[in-house]
Design a protein around this motif. Structure first.
Motif, PDB file in Angstrom:
ATOM      1  N   HIS A 116       0.830  -1.200   0.000  1.00  0.00           N
ATOM      2  CA  HIS A 116       0.000   0.000   0.000  1.00  0.00           C
ATOM      3  C   HIS A 116       0.865   1.250   0.000  1.00  0.00           C
ATOM      4  N   ALA A 117       0.393   2.280  -0.668  1.00  0.00           N
ATOM      5  CA  ALA A 117       1.148   3.524  -0.796  1.00  0.00           C
ATOM      6  C   ALA A 117       1.051   4.413   0.433  1.00  0.00           C
ATOM      7  N   ARG A 118      -0.078   4.324   1.163  1.00  0.00           N
ATOM      8  CA  ARG A 118      -0.262   5.235   2.287  1.00  0.00           C
ATOM      9  C   ARG A 118      -1.362   4.747   3.214  1.00  0.00           C
ATOM     10  N   VAL A 119      -1.374   5.361   4.390  1.00  0.00           N
ATOM     11  CA  VAL A 119      -2.424   5.148   5.390  1.00  0.00           C
ATOM     12  C   VAL A 119      -2.984   6.522   5.703  1.00  0.00           C
ATOM     13  N   GLU A 120      -4.308   6.641   5.656  1.00  0.00           N
ATOM     14  CA  GLU A 120      -4.952   7.937   5.874  1.00  0.00           C
ATOM     15  C   GLU A 120      -6.126   7.797   6.840  1.00  0.00           C
ATOM     16  N   TRP A 121      -6.533   8.911   7.400  1.00  0.00           N
ATOM     17  CA  TRP A 121      -7.689   8.970   8.286  1.00  0.00           C
ATOM     18  C   TRP A 121      -8.070  10.430   8.466  1.00  0.00           C
ATOM     19  N   SER A 122      -9.197  10.663   9.078  1.00  0.00           N
ATOM     20  CA  SER A 122      -9.572  12.043   9.398  1.00  0.00           C
ATOM     21  C   SER A 122      -9.701  12.179  10.907  1.00  0.00           C
ATOM     22  N   VAL A 123      -9.627  13.420  11.358  1.00  0.00           N
ATOM     23  CA  VAL A 123      -9.719  13.719  12.783  1.00  0.00           C
ATOM     24  C   VAL A 123     -10.494  15.024  12.921  1.00  0.00           C
ATOM     25  N   LEU A 124     -11.275  15.125  13.957  1.00  0.00           N
ATOM     26  CA  LEU A 124     -12.003  16.368  14.210  1.00  0.00           C
ATOM     27  C   LEU A 124     -11.013  17.473  14.572  1.00  0.00           C
ATOM     28  N   ASP A 125     -11.235  18.655  14.047  1.00  0.00           N
ATOM     29  CA  ASP A 125     -10.267  19.743  14.236  1.00  0.00           C
ATOM     30  C   ASP A 125     -10.126  20.200  15.685  1.00  0.00           C
ATOM     31  N   TRP A 126     -11.093  19.902  16.534  1.00  0.00           N
ATOM     32  CA  TRP A 126     -11.013  20.302  17.938  1.00  0.00           C
ATOM     33  C   TRP A 126     -10.318  19.268  18.816  1.00  0.00           C
TER      34      TRP A 126
END
Length: 162
Positions: A116-126
């Motif tokens: 796999h080329a990358r691992v990604e995710w999102s996070v709440l800005d607060w």
């Protein structure tokens, strides 16, 4: 799978559906999004059984206290698959044991082994503690990108067009 001082990581299995549901609800409540959880334990059973999602469960003294769920994506820019981490949660009483780092390390190992080329995710800005943790493991924010979502009535309306 991974025995570390104070906790043990193992693959999430369909029979963990109730545990997965409980931990996802706890995560949603922590994120002040509990009202958005529509998934049932049966939904998680089906997703895990069909391998639409993969996961790890962290245990302390044989009790599940943390969860990491992910699935495969594809990057047209790299021409390779990637991994999207959908959820990471460790019960507050068991934080600072290294479970979060162990989750990301295990997913990273699997991603590298799978090409796999990358691992990604999102996070709440607060969520300052999570952001600090992510910077500590070397993650870089993608500030120029914003997540977009099509769901509910808007998704149904677009699907119904011509």
């Amino acid at each position: 799978m991974s025995d570390r001082p104070g906790f043990f990581l193992r693959d999430a299995r369909p029979r963990d559906a109730e545990t997965v549901h409980r931990l996802v609800v706890a995560l949603a409540e922590y994120e002040k999004l509990g009202h958005e959880v529509k998934a049932s334990a049966q939904d998680f059973y089906g997703a895990l059984a069909a391998k639409r999602v993969r996961g790890l469960v962290a245990e302390v003294d044989g009790e599940p206290v943390g969860l990491c769920l992910w699935y495969e994506t594809f990057s047209t820019f790299t021409g390779r698959a990637g991994v999207w981490i959908e959820d990471v949660f460790v019960e507050p009483a068991h934080r600072r044991l290294g479970i979060g780092r162990a989750f990301f390390q295990e997913v990273a190992k699997r991603a590298v082994a799978g090409g796999h080329a990358r691992v990604e995710w999102s996070v709440l800005d607060w969520n300052a503690p999570a952001l600090a943790f992510y910077r500590g493991i070397g993650a870089v924010g993608q500030d120029e990108w914003t997540d977009q979502r099509l769901s509910g009535e808007a998704l149904l309306a677009l699907a119904a067009e011509g």
